[in-house]
Design an enzyme around this catalytic site. Sequence first.
Site, mmCIF file in Angstrom:
data_model
loop_
_atom_site.group_PDB
_atom_site.id
_atom_site.type_symbol
_atom_site.label_atom_id
_atom_site.label_comp_id
_atom_site.label_asym_id
_atom_site.label_seq_id
_atom_site.Cartn_x
_atom_site.Cartn_y
_atom_site.Cartn_z
ATOM 1 N NE ARG A 69 -4.276 -1.833 1.796
ATOM 2 C CZ ARG A 69 -5.299 -1.988 2.619
ATOM 3 N NH1 ARG A 69 -5.305 -1.369 3.792
ATOM 4 N NH2 ARG A 69 -6.327 -2.741 2.292
ATOM 5 C CB SER A 70 0.561 4.519 1.717
ATOM 6 O OG SER A 70 -0.631 4.956 1.097
ATOM 7 C CB ALA A 71 5.084 0.925 2.529
#
Length: 390
Positions: A69-71
């Site tokens: 995801r946003s990593a």
Amino acid sequence: MEVNGTVAEGFEPVREAFAGNFEALGDRGAAVAVYRDGRKVVDLWGGTRDVDGGVGGAPWERGTAQIVRSATKGVAAAVLLLLHQRGALDLDAPVGAYWPEYKAAGKERTLVRQLLAHRAGVPVLDRPLTPAEAADPERGAAAVAAQAPVWEPGTDHGYHAQTYSWLTGELVRRVTGRPIGEWIAHEIAGPVGADLWLGLPQAQSARVGRVGQVDAPFPAGGLRTRPKRSVADAYADPSSLTRRAFAAITPLPDENDPDYRAAALPASNGIATADGLARFYASLIGEVEGGVRLFTPETVALARGEQSAGADRVLVVNTRFGLGYMLHGGASPLLSPSSFGHPGRGGALGLADPESGIALGYVTNGFRTSVTADPRAQALVRAVAAAAVR
């Protein structure tokens, strides 16, 4: 719960914390890796490859990868900072100098550094994109180029949850002539030796497990005082910037769909092993065993130099950002004030800490409703911090 892998002497508390994530915090399958001064000191994994694997399900293996995801945003930010380091991108130039179509609807003076620091003012789209439209980089770029900002660029900050994909991806394409996923593969993952991808190759698909929601009660007392208005409260309000920012792709994509995994969305769909994520961050702050160093000390200073701080217009809590990276703070506690990194909503975390020389990567197949400060990742951060000072 059997935990596989190894820890170096002094890092035994990390094994205990990792096992505790399965016993008390709902992990189904996960891995964590830690590097110190470029050398791996923690390499642990456990559970099942698929979140719904259950008893007898295929086990998580050393090379199992997951969507983070946003990593992914931390990897995308590295592309722009490396282009700056190489003299190809001016952080203080208007975005429109590289991408003329972006000079529309009040965005003419938006600077590249403002885009990286979530100050561009375009966290939402007036007309959300479908998953198929979002996967088309030209369609996404056209949408954000036409979008009017919801605040004057540079005057405030708010998390660009989905639009960060097209803002960064198109800027990289305009500067380099190459898709950002291809650039990452050849200029970052390859030289570093990191198992991470933006746009999953078909040949790697068998390594990636199924993800899903695995909400469990937070620890007694919580990790921090609940704010008067939490991210979850704001997300429940359809008119809020929070809800609209995450709904810039509507409906939300199926993260187990092979077509979604094969797309390149720098805000949300990178895929990595825990070792790949940790190894990437280790390469930002020093030379990593068997690989290279990516950032100069000057670029590390850019990554971790505060650009945005205070009330986040989208996440509603106080956040701190450098150039593309979250910084240590209440919304996203990292190892120390010198740390920089990026969480993935409800699970994954990657970070680097220049002072201690530590880099960490945590990936999981079970996502929670938290946006930042996931309790499982935080348990590991605390254990690593305790080991680092010994």
